[in-house]
Enzyme design. Structure first.
Site, PDB file in Angstrom:
ATOM      1  N   GLN A  42      72.919  34.546  84.893  1.00  0.00           N
ATOM      2  CA  GLN A  42      74.311  34.699  85.341  1.00  0.00           C
ATOM      3  C   GLN A  42      74.412  34.377  86.830  1.00  0.00           C
ATOM      4  O   GLN A  42      73.657  34.895  87.650  1.00  0.00           O
ATOM      5  CB  GLN A  42      74.781  36.135  85.068  1.00  0.00           C
ATOM      6  N   SER A  80      71.307  39.068  85.567  1.00  0.00           N
ATOM      7  CA  SER A  80      72.322  38.977  86.623  1.00  0.00           C
ATOM      8  C   SER A  80      71.723  38.417  87.914  1.00  0.00           C
ATOM      9  O   SER A  80      70.562  38.678  88.243  1.00  0.00           O
ATOM     10  CB  SER A  80      72.887  40.375  86.891  1.00  0.00           C
ATOM     11  N   GLY A 117      77.517  45.091  77.299  1.00  0.00           N
ATOM     12  CA  GLY A 117      76.824  45.556  78.498  1.00  0.00           C
ATOM     13  C   GLY A 117      76.457  47.028  78.393  1.00  0.00           C
ATOM     14  O   GLY A 117      75.296  47.397  78.220  1.00  0.00           O
ATOM     15  N   ARG A 118      77.492  47.882  78.435  1.00  0.00           N
ATOM     16  CA  ARG A 118      77.187  49.318  78.483  1.00  0.00           C
ATOM     17  C   ARG A 118      76.418  49.787  77.259  1.00  0.00           C
ATOM     18  O   ARG A 118      75.614  50.712  77.359  1.00  0.00           O
ATOM     19  CB  ARG A 118      78.475  50.128  78.641  1.00  0.00           C
ATOM     20  N   ASP A 169      83.581  39.598  75.148  1.00  0.00           N
ATOM     21  CA  ASP A 169      82.756  40.482  75.974  1.00  0.00           C
ATOM     22  C   ASP A 169      83.573  41.656  76.497  1.00  0.00           C
ATOM     23  O   ASP A 169      84.476  41.466  77.317  1.00  0.00           O
ATOM     24  CB  ASP A 169      82.185  39.679  77.151  1.00  0.00           C
ATOM     25  N   ARG A 178      85.996  46.428  85.087  1.00  0.00           N
ATOM     26  CA  ARG A 178      85.521  46.789  86.431  1.00  0.00           C
ATOM     27  C   ARG A 178      86.172  45.955  87.525  1.00  0.00           C
ATOM     28  O   ARG A 178      85.914  46.162  88.696  1.00  0.00           O
ATOM     29  CB  ARG A 178      83.994  46.632  86.510  1.00  0.00           C
ATOM     30  N   THR A 211      80.086  33.664  86.380  1.00  0.00           N
ATOM     31  CA  THR A 211      81.081  34.754  86.357  1.00  0.00           C
ATOM     32  C   THR A 211      82.203  34.422  87.329  1.00  0.00           C
ATOM     33  O   THR A 211      81.958  34.185  88.518  1.00  0.00           O
ATOM     34  CB  THR A 211      80.406  36.091  86.716  1.00  0.00           C
ATOM     35  N   ARG A 224      86.185  50.273  92.363  1.00  0.00           N
ATOM     36  CA  ARG A 224      85.640  51.256  91.402  1.00  0.00           C
ATOM     37  C   ARG A 224      85.643  52.615  92.078  1.00  0.00           C
ATOM     38  O   ARG A 224      84.789  52.920  92.901  1.00  0.00           O
ATOM     39  CB  ARG A 224      84.261  50.822  90.978  1.00  0.00           C
ATOM     40  N   LYS A 268      82.266  32.988  82.304  1.00  0.00           N
ATOM     41  CA  LYS A 268      82.477  34.392  81.932  1.00  0.00           C
ATOM     42  C   LYS A 268      83.547  35.019  82.822  1.00  0.00           C
ATOM     43  O   LYS A 268      83.454  34.969  84.044  1.00  0.00           O
ATOM     44  CB  LYS A 268      81.153  35.160  82.101  1.00  0.00           C
ATOM     45  N   TYR A 307      76.599  34.221  90.324  1.00  0.00           N
ATOM     46  CA  TYR A 307      77.746  34.561  91.166  1.00  0.00           C
ATOM     47  C   TYR A 307      77.839  33.488  92.232  1.00  0.00           C
ATOM     48  O   TYR A 307      76.812  32.994  92.705  1.00  0.00           O
ATOM     49  CB  TYR A 307      77.541  35.915  91.851  1.00  0.00           C
ATOM     50  N   GLY A 357      83.895  46.232  75.544  1.00  0.00           N
ATOM     51  CA  GLY A 357      84.333  47.261  74.610  1.00  0.00           C
ATOM     52  C   GLY A 357      83.534  47.343  73.317  1.00  0.00           C
ATOM     53  O   GLY A 357      83.863  48.171  72.467  1.00  0.00           O
ATOM     54  N   HIS A 397      85.114  41.902  82.738  1.00  0.00           N
ATOM     55  CA  HIS A 397      83.995  42.521  83.449  1.00  0.00           C
ATOM     56  C   HIS A 397      83.830  43.992  83.031  1.00  0.00           C
ATOM     57  O   HIS A 397      83.500  44.851  83.835  1.00  0.00           O
ATOM     58  CB  HIS A 397      84.228  42.430  84.962  1.00  0.00           C
ATOM     59  N   TYR A 450      78.269  54.789  88.163  1.00  0.00           N
ATOM     60  CA  TYR A 450      78.178  53.353  88.451  1.00  0.00           C
ATOM     61  C   TYR A 450      78.113  52.564  87.133  1.00  0.00           C
ATOM     62  O   TYR A 450      78.784  51.541  86.974  1.00  0.00           O
ATOM     63  CB  TYR A 450      76.945  53.050  89.323  1.00  0.00           C
TER      64      TYR A 450
HETATM   65  C1  LIG Z   1      76.756  48.634  85.403  1.00  0.00           C
HETATM   66  C2  LIG Z   1      77.319  47.277  85.170  1.00  0.00           C
HETATM   67  C3  LIG Z   1      76.927  46.219  85.987  1.00  0.00           C
HETATM   68  C4  LIG Z   1      77.433  44.937  85.757  1.00  0.00           C
HETATM   69  N1  LIG Z   1      76.976  43.903  86.536  1.00  0.00           N
HETATM   70  C5  LIG Z   1      77.398  42.641  86.259  1.00  0.00           C
HETATM   71  C6  LIG Z   1      76.857  41.534  86.958  1.00  0.00           C
HETATM   72  O1  LIG Z   1      75.993  41.674  87.812  1.00  0.00           O
HETATM   73  N2  LIG Z   1      77.336  40.290  86.635  1.00  0.00           N
HETATM   74  C7  LIG Z   1      78.292  40.096  85.671  1.00  0.00           C
HETATM   75  O2  LIG Z   1      78.682  38.959  85.411  1.00  0.00           O
HETATM   76  N3  LIG Z   1      78.787  41.131  84.976  1.00  0.00           N
HETATM   77  C8  LIG Z   1      78.361  42.389  85.237  1.00  0.00           C
HETATM   78  N4  LIG Z   1      78.859  43.434  84.503  1.00  0.00           N
HETATM   79  C9  LIG Z   1      79.812  43.177  83.401  1.00  0.00           C
HETATM   80  C10 LIG Z   1      79.052  42.937  82.102  1.00  0.00           C
HETATM   81  O3  LIG Z   1      78.338  41.733  82.136  1.00  0.00           O
HETATM   82  C11 LIG Z   1      80.009  42.876  80.918  1.00  0.00           C
HETATM   83  O4  LIG Z   1      81.021  41.963  81.189  1.00  0.00           O
HETATM   84  C12 LIG Z   1      80.626  44.234  80.589  1.00  0.00           C
HETATM   85  O5  LIG Z   1      79.656  45.246  80.669  1.00  0.00           O
HETATM   86  C13 LIG Z   1      81.236  44.182  79.187  1.00  0.00           C
HETATM   87  O6  LIG Z   1      81.827  45.381  78.853  1.00  0.00           O
HETATM   88  P1  LIG Z   1      81.068  46.543  78.028  1.00  0.00           P
HETATM   89  O7  LIG Z   1      80.240  47.266  79.028  1.00  0.00           O
HETATM   90  O8  LIG Z   1      82.169  47.338  77.470  1.00  0.00           O
HETATM   91  O9  LIG Z   1      80.203  45.867  76.978  1.00  0.00           O
HETATM   92  C14 LIG Z   1      78.364  44.726  84.718  1.00  0.00           C
HETATM   93  C15 LIG Z   1      78.755  45.791  83.912  1.00  0.00           C
HETATM   94  C16 LIG Z   1      78.244  47.049  84.112  1.00  0.00           C
HETATM   95  C17 LIG Z   1      78.665  48.166  83.209  1.00  0.00           C
END
Ligand SMILES: Cc1cc2nc3c(=O)[nH]c(=O)nc-3n(C[C@H](O)[C@H](O)[C@H](O)COP(=O)(O)O)c2cc1C
Length: 396
Positions: free
Chosen positions: A142, A121, A348-349, A325, A297, A170, A179, A270, A144, A327, A294, A39
């Site tokens: 953030q 989030s 994020g990751r 945002d 994703r 977002t 996914r 975003k 939605y 990578g 995202h 996930y």
């Molecule tokens: C597990 C996970 C959950 C995420 N949940 C949200 C979210 O709730 N709202 C949102 O705007 N982006 C969400 N994102 C996207 C992140 O905010 C961000 O855009 C993304 O992780 C950037 O890429 P990176 O992981 O390579 O840094 C999520 C990303 C991941 C990996």
């Protein structure tokens, strides 16, 4: 001969040998149940955009300048009118408690220590107020677009009352991306205990013990607003079922004006993925865009955000701030984005792997590593301040 001191603290021992974000990813993969890791780690469909986000950084090199007296390097900058010690914002992630029982509290505390903004989030597992209670730092919220705009208005009011600094709308999630790792694993939120989870749990006793002991995971900001009417948010449901029943695919530019009427602070859009939409955002008068797919994703095949930075900076860089945002795994990625015209990066990751690998101290570790990386890279390419980061330092 001298012996190395034996480290008795298991978390410190684990972190001692971590040299990069990819080391933390490996540890998180080992420690988290497979469904939870997938996930966090996975992307949409063939995961081409997910891979492209990091590979695009890899295709960009530097033209290092030398003899530039880089004895004192300072990566500080300004973002949304306030000083920032490092051009980095922690990106929002939903369901963070599946990676660690502290969930969103851990990045909120770690980011305050580092002086960086943390974005909570809508789909967090700790509420707006719970997160504010543990942090006096810079918090962004953030949003939605729920079909129930009354709920969005309530969330915005709560964020203002809790002194969140900025709203991040977002816009890349009209419907949820497919996914496929989650589909294959039957991953649901919150994770439910089935035979597969129990077997996986036996192999990951640390995670399972923490999961069983902590209070139930729920959509803390939207309790009672889940699918199927009032609920405490603890019923297992697939993310796709949840979001597709709650999110409003009719979100449009008019809603940005609607948000503006309700929120006095800065707004960040975003999920912008073209120059054309960045121009529309600038015309709407928003303070910043986060160029984002995202984290790969949503729509597979979307461009890597780093490749959009230069054209978007050319088109609207004088009118609003640009956040790159997706990578970001190394400080050198942040330096590349800034040299091409970004104001800051979001990641994020990177911090999520740290959380899964070693809890809050894992997040601290990532932020320290990225800070060190940025300073070292700046010194090695001959830049003492972010003002020195210009496109001539980049090799395509
Ligand atoms: C597990 C996970 C959950 C995420 N949940 C949200 C979210 O709730 N709202 C949102 O705007 N982006 C969400 N994102 C996207 C992140 O905010 C961000 O855009 C993304 O992780 C950037 O890429 P990176 O992981 O390579 O840094 C999520 C990303 C991941 C990996």
């Amino acid at each position: 001969m001298r012996f190395r001191r034996i480290e008795l603290d298991p978390v410190a021992r684990r972190l001692q040998r971590v040299a990069s974000v990819s080391d933390l990813r490996r540890i998180a993969k080992r420690r988290l149940p497979r469904g939870v890791f997938d996930y966090c780690d996975g992307g949409a469909e063939d995961e081409r955009s997910l891979a492209e986000n990091t590979e695009a950084f890899g295709r960009i090199g530097f033209r290092p300048r030398v003899l530039r007296a880089v004895g004192k390097v300072d990566p500080a900058t300004m973002l949304l009118g306030r000083p920032l010690p490092l051009p980095l914002v922690l990106a929002p992630t939903g369901f963070t408690r599946c990676a660690h029982p502290d969930g969103e509290l851990a990045p909120a505390r770690a980011s305050e220590r580092a002086g960086l903004p943390y974005t909570l989030s809508t789909l967090a597992t700790r509420s707006i107020e719970e997160v504010r209670a543990v942090s006096d730092g810079r918090l962004w919220f953030q949003v939605y677009a729920w079909r129930d705009r009354g709920l969005v208005a309530e969330l915005v009011e709560r964020a203002a009352a809790a002194h969140y600094e900025a709203l991040v709308l977002t816009v890349d999630t009209a419907v949820l991306g497919r996914r496929e790792r989650d589909v294959r694993r039957g991953f649901e939120m919150p994770p439910k205990l089935g035979i597969g989870t129990l077997l996986d749990g036996a192999v990951h006793p640390g995670w399972t013990w923490a999961f069983v002991r902590s209070d139930p995971i729920r959509f803390a900001n939207v309790v009672g607003r889940g699918p199927g009417g009032p609920s405490d948010g603890t019923d297992p449901v697939s993310l796709a079922t949840f979001t597709n029943s709650q999110f409003d695919a009719n979100l449009s530019w008019g809603d940005v004006d609607w948000l503006r009427e309700r929120w006095a602070g800065p707004i960040v859009i975003k999920g912008v993925q073209t120059v054309a939409d960045a121009v529309l955002a600038a015309e709407r008068g928003v303070e910043a865009v986060a160029l984002s797919n995202h984290g790969g994703r949503q729509v597979d095949g979307a461009p890597a955000p780093i490749d959009l930075v230069a054209p978007v900076a050319d088109a609207v860089g004088d009118r609003m701030e640009i956040i790159c945002d997706g990578g970001v795994r190394r400080g050198s990625d942040i330096v590349k984005a800034l040299a091409l015209g970004a104001t800051a990066c979001m990641a994020g990751r990177a911090w999520l792997y740290g959380l899964g690998a070693a809890g809050e101290r894992g997040v601290d570790h990532v932020l320290t590593m990225l800070d060190d990386d940025v300073r070292r890279t700046m010194a090695l390419i001959g830049a003492s301040t972010v003002a020195d980061l210009t496109p001539d330092l980049i090799a395509r």
